[in-house]
Design a protein around this motif. Sequence first.
Motif, PDB file in Angstrom:
ATOM      1  N   PHE A 115     -12.758  29.929  13.762  1.00 58.06           N
ATOM      2  CA  PHE A 115     -14.141  30.142  13.345  1.00 58.06           C
ATOM      3  C   PHE A 115     -15.179  29.614  14.328  1.00 58.06           C
ATOM      4  O   PHE A 115     -16.368  29.870  14.160  1.00 58.06           O
ATOM      5  CB  PHE A 115     -14.370  29.468  11.983  1.00 58.06           C
ATOM      6  CG  PHE A 115     -14.362  27.967  12.047  1.00 58.06           C
ATOM      7  CD1 PHE A 115     -15.550  27.262  12.044  1.00 58.06           C
ATOM      8  CD2 PHE A 115     -13.168  27.267  12.130  1.00 58.06           C
ATOM      9  CE1 PHE A 115     -15.547  25.879  12.118  1.00 58.06           C
ATOM     10  CE2 PHE A 115     -13.162  25.889  12.195  1.00 58.06           C
ATOM     11  CZ  PHE A 115     -14.353  25.187  12.184  1.00 58.06           C
ATOM     12  N   GLN A 116     -14.781  28.863  15.346  1.00 58.88           N
ATOM     13  CA  GLN A 116     -15.755  28.278  16.266  1.00 58.88           C
ATOM     14  C   GLN A 116     -15.279  28.408  17.699  1.00 58.88           C
ATOM     15  O   GLN A 116     -14.097  28.617  17.970  1.00 58.88           O
ATOM     16  CB  GLN A 116     -15.970  26.788  15.954  1.00 58.88           C
ATOM     17  CG  GLN A 116     -16.844  26.524  14.738  1.00 58.88           C
ATOM     18  CD  GLN A 116     -17.053  25.033  14.531  1.00 58.88           C
ATOM     19  OE1 GLN A 116     -16.183  24.226  14.815  1.00 58.88           O
ATOM     20  NE2 GLN A 116     -18.219  24.675  14.021  1.00 58.88           N
ATOM     21  N   GLU A 117     -16.239  28.302  18.614  1.00 58.08           N
ATOM     22  CA  GLU A 117     -15.928  28.308  20.038  1.00 58.08           C
ATOM     23  C   GLU A 117     -15.189  27.028  20.418  1.00 58.08           C
ATOM     24  O   GLU A 117     -15.223  26.031  19.701  1.00 58.08           O
ATOM     25  CB  GLU A 117     -17.221  28.410  20.847  1.00 58.08           C
ATOM     26  CG  GLU A 117     -17.957  29.735  20.699  1.00 58.08           C
ATOM     27  CD  GLU A 117     -17.274  30.860  21.432  1.00 58.08           C
ATOM     28  OE1 GLU A 117     -16.495  30.587  22.365  1.00 58.08           O
ATOM     29  OE2 GLU A 117     -17.500  32.025  21.068  1.00 58.08           O
ATOM     30  N   GLY A 118     -14.565  27.058  21.588  1.00 58.66           N
ATOM     31  CA  GLY A 118     -13.963  25.848  22.122  1.00 58.66           C
ATOM     32  C   GLY A 118     -12.458  25.929  22.241  1.00 58.66           C
ATOM     33  O   GLY A 118     -11.765  26.161  21.256  1.00 58.66           O
ATOM     34  N   VAL A 119     -11.949  25.773  23.467  1.00 63.85           N
ATOM     35  CA  VAL A 119     -10.505  25.814  23.723  1.00 63.85           C
ATOM     36  C   VAL A 119     -10.164  24.654  24.650  1.00 63.85           C
ATOM     37  O   VAL A 119     -10.855  24.417  25.646  1.00 63.85           O
ATOM     38  CB  VAL A 119     -10.083  27.136  24.382  1.00 63.85           C
ATOM     39  CG1 VAL A 119      -8.575  27.179  24.564  1.00 63.85           C
ATOM     40  CG2 VAL A 119     -10.551  28.336  23.571  1.00 63.85           C
ATOM     41  N   LEU A 120      -9.105  23.926  24.322  1.00 59.23           N
ATOM     42  CA  LEU A 120      -8.620  22.839  25.164  1.00 59.23           C
ATOM     43  C   LEU A 120      -7.234  23.192  25.679  1.00 59.23           C
ATOM     44  O   LEU A 120      -6.313  23.398  24.892  1.00 59.23           O
ATOM     45  CB  LEU A 120      -8.544  21.533  24.366  1.00 59.23           C
ATOM     46  CG  LEU A 120      -9.862  20.897  23.915  1.00 59.23           C
ATOM     47  CD1 LEU A 120      -9.571  19.706  23.018  1.00 59.23           C
ATOM     48  CD2 LEU A 120     -10.688  20.467  25.117  1.00 59.23           C
TER      49      LEU A 120
END
Length: 425
Positions: A191-196
């Motif tokens: 549901f949200q941006e952001g990848v690690l």
Amino acid sequence: MNPEAIYQITNFEQLDPHFSQEMVFQLDSIPVGIDEEFQILKSDSGTYLFAGCRMELYRWEENSWKNLYQFQNVGYTCKSRLIIKEGNPFLLGGYGFWNSHTDLIEFDPRLGSWSLASVKEQPVNYNSRFLGVSEKSAFLLLGFHNNPRKDIHQLPENQGYILDFESNAWKHLGFDFNLSLVDPNAAYYIFQEGVLDAQDFLAFNAFESSSQNKGLLIFDKNELNFKFFPQELDYNPLTYSPYFMVDGNQVYLQDDKNFPITWDLNEFYSKAKFVGKASILPISVKEVNRIKQDYVIISLVSISLIGLVLFPVFKKRIASSAPVRAGQSQEKDHGQNESYSKSYSSAESSNLLEILDQNKGKRFTVEELDELFDIHQIPNPENKRVKRSRLIKEINTQAEEKRGYKMINRTRSPEDKRCLLYEIK
């Protein structure tokens, strides 16, 4: 690192052992496209910087960023991922020339250019921002197929692909649980941006339907297992932080008050709940695509046959209800047109030139520019961001053709260098 938020970095304690303040502040002079990001990668062969669609590759030499790319090509490597393989810089995947791709290209330092690497069974018109790299493989999860030439527009793929670096061959990756980027009712919804992307793990924000919890979905790149780590926060660090740095399985960020924080993905994973597993399918990407095509053809034929059988039965009912539906449709269309009548398309950007002429010399924040464009009512932030970027690009293109200069330029606020402003010229 977010180019628009470099001046929000208030504490270099975490970065300094690897990336100096001088390295970071010199980024302000490097050209980067709107909504792109800086990728900085430190390896045994040097510290490299990649800045998006421009295909330019920089290396830190003699206290400055030196551009190693010797040509002027642009537009092919948007959203590509910089990796180091066997000591050489590579780019994997991306978006360019109107379609997504999973091309693997290698940099040749002698020629100062990129060349296409040969891979087998490559996915067609596909890319994903959920990209993880290990020593032996690359993983792309939950991507989209996109190629307007073939009328393929952001077609979601709720599974994934894996590239084996040893054989340079792609394989399909299947999940044994329901994970989706587009279906809010899925067991796990992204549901949200952001990848690690860490040494052993690929982590991203997810919503667990059964518990109604938000948290990190963590993919083990060695065991191919997924685990869910609940993490109730009032903000999303992966979107808010001006940077995130990964060293092994340690992640370094800034919190919502600009204080440095550290995440240990090893610790998160050990405490997380097992939710499913990925499997490398025994069939190739080409065979999977052929099965999909066959399934689509069979489905279309079946629907057509059912339609031929049922059409005479429902013909009268369809005819009698048509006036009612037509009226409802007109009311719906009128409501939608009323709601978005002030939204500009790219073709209408010339109309905005007249509006901008009335605001020459003024500076606008992102929110003020959205109101000027009349796109502030678009509810989805990502759609609004894309709309804004396209309008700025179209306006500047027309202004350069008609007037010889760009009308909208990004600049820093003289009062607060952390703030980005748009100046009308």
